[in-house]
Write a protein that holds these residues in place. Sequence first.
Motif, short mmCIF file in Angstrom:
data_model
loop_
_atom_site.label_atom_id
_atom_site.label_comp_id
_atom_site.label_asym_id
_atom_site.label_seq_id
_atom_site.Cartn_x
_atom_site.Cartn_y
_atom_site.Cartn_z
N GLN A 47 20.12 20.04 39.82
CA GLN A 47 19.29 20.42 40.30
C GLN A 47 18.87 21.77 40.66
O GLN A 47 18.50 22.97 40.98
N ARG A 48 20.17 22.48 41.57
CA ARG A 48 20.70 23.80 41.65
C ARG A 48 19.69 24.41 40.50
O ARG A 48 19.83 25.43 40.70
N LEU A 49 21.13 23.86 39.13
CA LEU A 49 20.54 24.54 37.90
C LEU A 49 19.23 24.96 37.28
O LEU A 49 18.30 26.24 37.25
N ALA A 50 18.27 24.42 37.72
CA ALA A 50 17.13 24.13 37.59
C ALA A 50 15.76 25.36 38.23
O ALA A 50 15.56 26.08 37.79
N LEU A 51 16.57 24.88 39.35
CA LEU A 51 15.75 25.40 40.57
C LEU A 51 16.56 27.20 40.31
O LEU A 51 15.31 28.05 40.61
N ALA A 52 17.59 27.71 40.23
CA ALA A 52 18.00 28.86 39.74
C ALA A 52 17.18 29.39 38.60
O ALA A 52 17.07 30.32 38.01
N LYS A 53 17.15 28.58 37.07
CA LYS A 53 16.22 29.17 36.19
C LYS A 53 14.47 29.74 36.89
O LYS A 53 14.54 30.55 36.30
N ALA A 54 14.01 28.76 36.89
CA ALA A 54 12.41 29.31 37.79
C ALA A 54 12.86 30.47 38.88
O ALA A 54 11.88 31.18 38.13
N GLN A 55 13.48 30.50 39.42
CA GLN A 55 13.64 31.90 40.36
C GLN A 55 14.33 32.81 39.30
O GLN A 55 13.78 33.86 39.43
N ALA A 56 15.26 32.84 38.43
CA ALA A 56 15.67 33.73 38.03
C ALA A 56 14.31 34.56 37.32
O ALA A 56 14.05 35.73 37.02
N VAL A 57 13.33 33.74 36.26
CA VAL A 57 12.43 34.20 34.92
C VAL A 57 11.69 34.71 36.50
O VAL A 57 10.68 35.19 36.37
N ALA A 58 11.09 33.41 37.65
CA ALA A 58 10.19 34.36 39.05
C ALA A 58 10.05 35.18 38.97
O ALA A 58 8.96 36.34 39.12
#
Length: 193
Positions: A47-58
């Motif tokens: 869960q942490r990595l999925a959100l971190a990936k989305a936020q990094a690109v956002a």
Amino acid sequence: MSRPLILGSSSPYRRELLGRLQLPFSVVVPDVDESAQPGEPPAQLAQRLALAKAQAVALQHPQALVIGSDQVAELNGQALGKPGSHERARAQLQAMSDQSVCFHTAVALCCLDSGYSASALAQVRVQFRMLQDDEIERYLLAEQPYDCAGSAKSEGLGIALLERIESDDPTALIGLPLIHTARLLRGAGVLLP
């Protein structure tokens, strides 16, 4: 206003899965450290990595809807990563022989401009057959699943290593839970068929 959709992932499997929804999207590879934090449970790591990936690109594309996803396999409370090599894949499959493995697949969707952020977690329980060393070796030589958590591709020859799969989202095991992803996209106002 229709927002661009971006998949924040380097995974060809996730790219293929998202394509099934027949929405135009682009791909941006996120720069995220995928190391687990000390004592971090596998589901929480996904869960942490999925959100971190989305936020990094956002951060690079604040007007876009960005999807991030991550999968962590869990055997007896321990996270199994991508093997990366033949030897590590063999060791993973030997450890999973006649065992039940839980695959935690998280997906996150965010848009910085609109403030939208939501996530979901799919869990797939996979029962491996009793595997002989020679069939593990034949499988690894045939499919070379070194970039897959758990060292087996259920969408390919790896299905022959399994007794059963229990899931409420069958695409989660491949790497992107499309039922959950579609729900998150609808929540962000995306029209799906």
